[in-house]
Write a protein that holds these residues in place. Sequence first.
Motif, PDB file in Angstrom:
ATOM      1  N   HIS A 143      18.482  44.613  46.277  1.00 55.89           N
ATOM      2  CA  HIS A 143      18.293  43.832  47.483  1.00 55.89           C
ATOM      3  C   HIS A 143      18.937  44.609  48.610  1.00 55.89           C
ATOM      4  N   PRO A 144      18.411  44.545  49.833  1.00 54.62           N
ATOM      5  CA  PRO A 144      19.008  45.332  50.918  1.00 54.62           C
ATOM      6  C   PRO A 144      20.483  45.040  51.174  1.00 54.62           C
ATOM      7  N   SER A 145      20.945  43.828  50.910  1.00 51.25           N
ATOM      8  CA  SER A 145      22.339  43.526  51.245  1.00 51.25           C
ATOM      9  C   SER A 145      23.206  43.224  50.028  1.00 51.25           C
ATOM     10  N   ALA A 146      22.694  43.450  48.832  1.00 45.79           N
ATOM     11  CA  ALA A 146      23.490  43.252  47.621  1.00 45.79           C
ATOM     12  C   ALA A 146      22.907  44.092  46.501  1.00 45.79           C
ATOM     13  N   VAL A 147      23.755  44.456  45.557  1.00 44.02           N
ATOM     14  CA  VAL A 147      23.352  45.277  44.425  1.00 44.02           C
ATOM     15  C   VAL A 147      23.904  44.633  43.161  1.00 44.02           C
ATOM     16  N   VAL A 148      23.145  44.722  42.083  1.00 44.00           N
ATOM     17  CA  VAL A 148      23.613  44.212  40.804  1.00 44.00           C
ATOM     18  C   VAL A 148      23.815  45.398  39.869  1.00 44.00           C
ATOM     19  N   GLU A 149      24.960  45.453  39.242  1.00 41.72           N
ATOM     20  CA  GLU A 149      25.277  46.504  38.286  1.00 41.72           C
ATOM     21  C   GLU A 149      25.483  45.863  36.921  1.00 41.72           C
ATOM     22  N   PRO A 150      25.196  46.577  35.841  1.00 40.44           N
ATOM     23  CA  PRO A 150      25.386  45.985  34.516  1.00 40.44           C
ATOM     24  C   PRO A 150      26.855  45.694  34.225  1.00 40.44           C
ATOM     25  N   GLY A 151      27.107  44.625  33.483  1.00 41.66           N
ATOM     26  CA  GLY A 151      28.477  44.259  33.102  1.00 41.66           C
ATOM     27  C   GLY A 151      29.160  43.431  34.169  1.00 41.66           C
ATOM     28  N   ARG A 152      30.430  43.226  33.994  1.00 42.09           N
ATOM     29  CA  ARG A 152      31.219  42.436  34.951  1.00 42.09           C
ATOM     30  C   ARG A 152      31.852  43.368  35.988  1.00 42.09           C
ATOM     31  N   VAL A 153      32.056  42.849  37.169  1.00 41.39           N
ATOM     32  CA  VAL A 153      32.739  43.603  38.212  1.00 41.39           C
ATOM     33  C   VAL A 153      34.183  43.112  38.283  1.00 41.39           C
ATOM     34  N   ALA A 154      35.004  43.828  39.014  1.00 45.04           N
ATOM     35  CA  ALA A 154      36.437  43.505  39.055  1.00 45.04           C
ATOM     36  C   ALA A 154      36.785  42.520  40.166  1.00 45.04           C
ATOM     37  N   HIS A 155      35.829  41.700  40.563  1.00 43.76           N
ATOM     38  CA  HIS A 155      36.082  40.632  41.522  1.00 43.76           C
ATOM     39  C   HIS A 155      35.260  39.435  41.063  1.00 43.76           C
ATOM     40  N   GLY A 156      35.462  38.333  41.690  1.00 44.49           N
ATOM     41  CA  GLY A 156      34.680  37.158  41.327  1.00 44.49           C
ATOM     42  C   GLY A 156      35.510  36.157  40.544  1.00 44.49           C
ATOM     43  N   PRO A 157      34.839  35.165  39.959  1.00 46.67           N
ATOM     44  CA  PRO A 157      35.564  34.063  39.327  1.00 46.67           C
ATOM     45  C   PRO A 157      36.358  34.453  38.085  1.00 46.67           C
ATOM     46  N   TRP A 158      36.116  35.628  37.499  1.00 46.44           N
ATOM     47  CA  TRP A 158      36.854  36.038  36.313  1.00 46.44           C
ATOM     48  C   TRP A 158      38.013  36.969  36.645  1.00 46.44           C
ATOM     49  N   ALA A 159      38.122  37.389  37.879  1.00 47.46           N
ATOM     50  CA  ALA A 159      39.141  38.361  38.277  1.00 47.46           C
ATOM     51  C   ALA A 159      40.391  37.658  38.796  1.00 47.46           C
ATOM     52  N   PRO A 160      41.492  38.396  38.879  1.00 49.07           N
ATOM     53  CA  PRO A 160      42.698  37.827  39.507  1.00 49.07           C
ATOM     54  C   PRO A 160      42.419  37.451  40.959  1.00 49.07           C
ATOM     55  N   ALA A 161      43.281  36.637  41.520  1.00 54.27           N
ATOM     56  CA  ALA A 161      43.134  36.233  42.926  1.00 54.27           C
ATOM     57  C   ALA A 161      43.055  37.475  43.809  1.00 54.27           C
ATOM     58  N   PRO A 162      42.191  37.451  44.821  1.00 57.47           N
ATOM     59  CA  PRO A 162      42.053  38.623  45.689  1.00 57.47           C
ATOM     60  C   PRO A 162      43.313  38.874  46.515  1.00 57.47           C
ATOM     61  N   ARG A 163      43.620  40.148  46.665  1.00 55.76           N
ATOM     62  CA  ARG A 163      44.722  40.549  47.529  1.00 55.76           C
ATOM     63  C   ARG A 163      44.200  40.673  48.946  1.00 55.76           C
ATOM     64  N   SER A 164      45.097  40.687  49.915  1.00 54.60           N
ATOM     65  CA  SER A 164      44.705  40.833  51.310  1.00 54.60           C
ATOM     66  C   SER A 164      43.864  42.090  51.473  1.00 54.60           C
ATOM     67  N   GLY A 165      42.707  41.943  52.109  1.00 58.20           N
ATOM     68  CA  GLY A 165      41.794  43.061  52.309  1.00 58.20           C
ATOM     69  C   GLY A 165      40.703  43.154  51.263  1.00 58.20           C
ATOM     70  N   GLU A 166      40.795  42.377  50.190  1.00 52.44           N
ATOM     71  CA  GLU A 166      39.785  42.422  49.135  1.00 52.44           C
ATOM     72  C   GLU A 166      38.762  41.299  49.315  1.00 52.44           C
ATOM     73  N   PRO A 167      37.540  41.498  48.808  1.00 54.51           N
ATOM     74  CA  PRO A 167      36.547  40.430  48.860  1.00 54.51           C
ATOM     75  C   PRO A 167      37.039  39.181  48.127  1.00 54.51           C
ATOM     76  N   CYS A 168      36.767  38.016  48.727  1.00 53.77           N
ATOM     77  CA  CYS A 168      37.169  36.751  48.128  1.00 53.77           C
ATOM     78  C   CYS A 168      35.989  35.799  47.975  1.00 53.77           C
ATOM     79  N   TRP A 169      34.815  36.186  48.470  1.00 55.32           N
ATOM     80  CA  TRP A 169      33.627  35.350  48.356  1.00 55.32           C
ATOM     81  C   TRP A 169      32.457  36.102  48.961  1.00 55.32           C
TER      82      TRP A 169
END
Length: 170
Positions: free
Chosen positions: A35-61
């Motif tokens: 998609h022009p504004s998003a990409v899907v990669e295989p497996g889980r990424v290191a953000h999202g509902p399974w990741a630790p709480a985002p630190r300042s400067g990291e994506p949170c949603w």
Amino acid sequence: RLAATIRFPEHGESLGWRVIFGTGPQAEEPSASRHPSAVVEPGRVAHGPWAPAPRSGEPCWAELAAASADERWTSAVGWEMAEGAYTLEGRAVSGRRPVPETSPEAGEWTCCLATDDLSRTLDRVRDLGGTVLGEDPTNPLGRAVTVADPDGARYALVEQPGGWGGALAT
């Protein structure tokens, strides 16, 4: 924690963040969900509902501006639509903000970045030549402001979201 990229847009694309999502258990091949504004990669990424709480400067949603639930995301990635959010395995993965189909932002993703001090971060945005576009008083994540960098790429800043999706995570 790779979660989003910025790249030069291809012909017909707008300048901005490209959110990276991981595939779910029922997903098709990742190429089906380019998609022009998003990409899907295989497996889980290191953000999202399974990741630790985002630190300042990291994506949170991430939030899709769309007239209706986009089949691309429900079928290609295995998400379901529940109460204005895309979910996977019962967890909120991203939001969907209703907009008219004719809206120039329809189909675009907004990447939300966490910040510990929104006022200080907005001052820094201005100092670096960015533009504060406006506060979103209805954002379920908490205090959120949309900004643009000096080249016009838009994103949102969210003060102390607490975790991926803020209150939506619960």
